[in-house]
Design a protein around this motif. Structure first.
Motif, short mmCIF file in Angstrom:
data_model
loop_
_atom_site.label_atom_id
_atom_site.label_comp_id
_atom_site.label_asym_id
_atom_site.label_seq_id
_atom_site.Cartn_x
_atom_site.Cartn_y
_atom_site.Cartn_z
N HIS A 1 19.48 -70.10 -45.85
CA HIS A 1 18.87 -69.19 -44.87
C HIS A 1 17.73 -68.40 -45.51
O HIS A 1 17.60 -68.34 -46.73
N HIS B 1 17.55 -69.50 -49.45
CA HIS B 1 18.54 -69.39 -50.52
C HIS B 1 19.94 -69.54 -49.93
O HIS B 1 20.11 -69.47 -48.71
N ASP C 1 23.69 -67.69 -50.43
CA ASP C 1 24.27 -66.49 -51.04
C ASP C 1 25.28 -66.86 -52.13
O ASP C 1 25.90 -67.93 -52.07
N TYR D 1 12.27 -62.94 -47.59
CA TYR D 1 13.28 -63.48 -48.51
C TYR D 1 13.33 -64.98 -48.25
O TYR D 1 13.75 -65.39 -47.18
NI NI Z 1 21.20 -64.23 -48.09
#
Ligand code: NI
Length: 225
Positions: A158, A96, A98, A93
């Motif tokens: 993160h 980004h 949140d 991932y």
């Molecule tokens: Ni996240």
């Protein structure tokens, strides 16, 4: 503030979680991300409406309610029910932030102040999968023992590094804190930790009453409930 909280779940609890999660059916994690995030996210998630997600999520929340370190650091007002994800075969991932406001259902919303990741696999069970959290002091790499949790400001950039061997299972969720500002939460956490330490070292110290009063009066100034 980035904080490692050890032993949120016991070894036995982690074992039960793992048995159930190994037998569960997983879906593409991109179902629960806005369109901006879909390119960067490659993992699997327990479906939102799964009974297992609800059951395990409730166990996580119950463990947290009984964890004084978590309470002192997060000062929780409300939670997004914990979710579960799995990274395998290069799953990753990218960087980004949140989402700021999340839907709790029935017209209720949650502002994400604190992000939590609870690790469910031992670090040696998989390669990669480090959670990288970037803040004003640089990048922090987090890969914790099973049952341990990290909490960090939801405003942080993160990412999760690709998992190149084995599987990385985790629970993740967000907290709306009574104290919105991370710097204020940190001050309260440091003051509370110092009071706890002083209480252990010197229970009769006359300053304990006044320090405890200062803690509560700061919380009174800053808390939204
Ligand atoms: Ni996240």
């Amino acid at each position: 503030m980035l904080l490692h909280i050890p032993n949120v779940l016991s070894r036995e609890q982690v074992g039960r979680f793992r048995q159930k999660l190994d037998a569960a059916s997983w879906t593409d994690g991109r179902e629960t991300v806005g369109h901006l995030g879909t390119h960067a996210k490659r993992n699997e998630q327990l479906p939102e409406n799964s009974a297992l997600r609800r059951e395990l999520g409730e166990t996580v929340l119950l463990a947290l309610v009984n964890n004084p370190t978590f309470f002192s650091a997060a000062l929780p007002l409300k939670y997004l029910p914990p979710r579960f994800n799995r990274y395998t075969g290069g799953g990753t991932y990218g960087f980004h932030v949140d989402g700021a406001v999340m839907n709790l259902g029935q017209g209720e919303q949650l502002r994400s102040d604190v992000s939590c990741t609870l690790f469910l696999c031992e670090p040696e069970e998989y390669d990669g999968g480090e959670l990288i959290i970037s803040d004003t002091y640089g990048e922090h790499e987090v890969k914790l023992p099973a049952g341990d949790m990290v909490l960090y400001p939801s405003s942080s950039l993160h990412k999760v590094q690709p998992v190149t061997r084995g599987a990385r299972l985790a629970s993740f969720f967000w907290v709306q804190s009574m104290v919105r500002d991370d710097a204020r939460r940190r001050l309260l956490w440091e003051l509370d930790s110092s009071i706890q330490q002083l209480t252990q070292d010197c229970q009769q110290h006359p300053s304990l009453v006044s320090l405890t009063g200062i803690y509560h009066n700061l919380l009174r100034q800053w808390a939204e409930t």
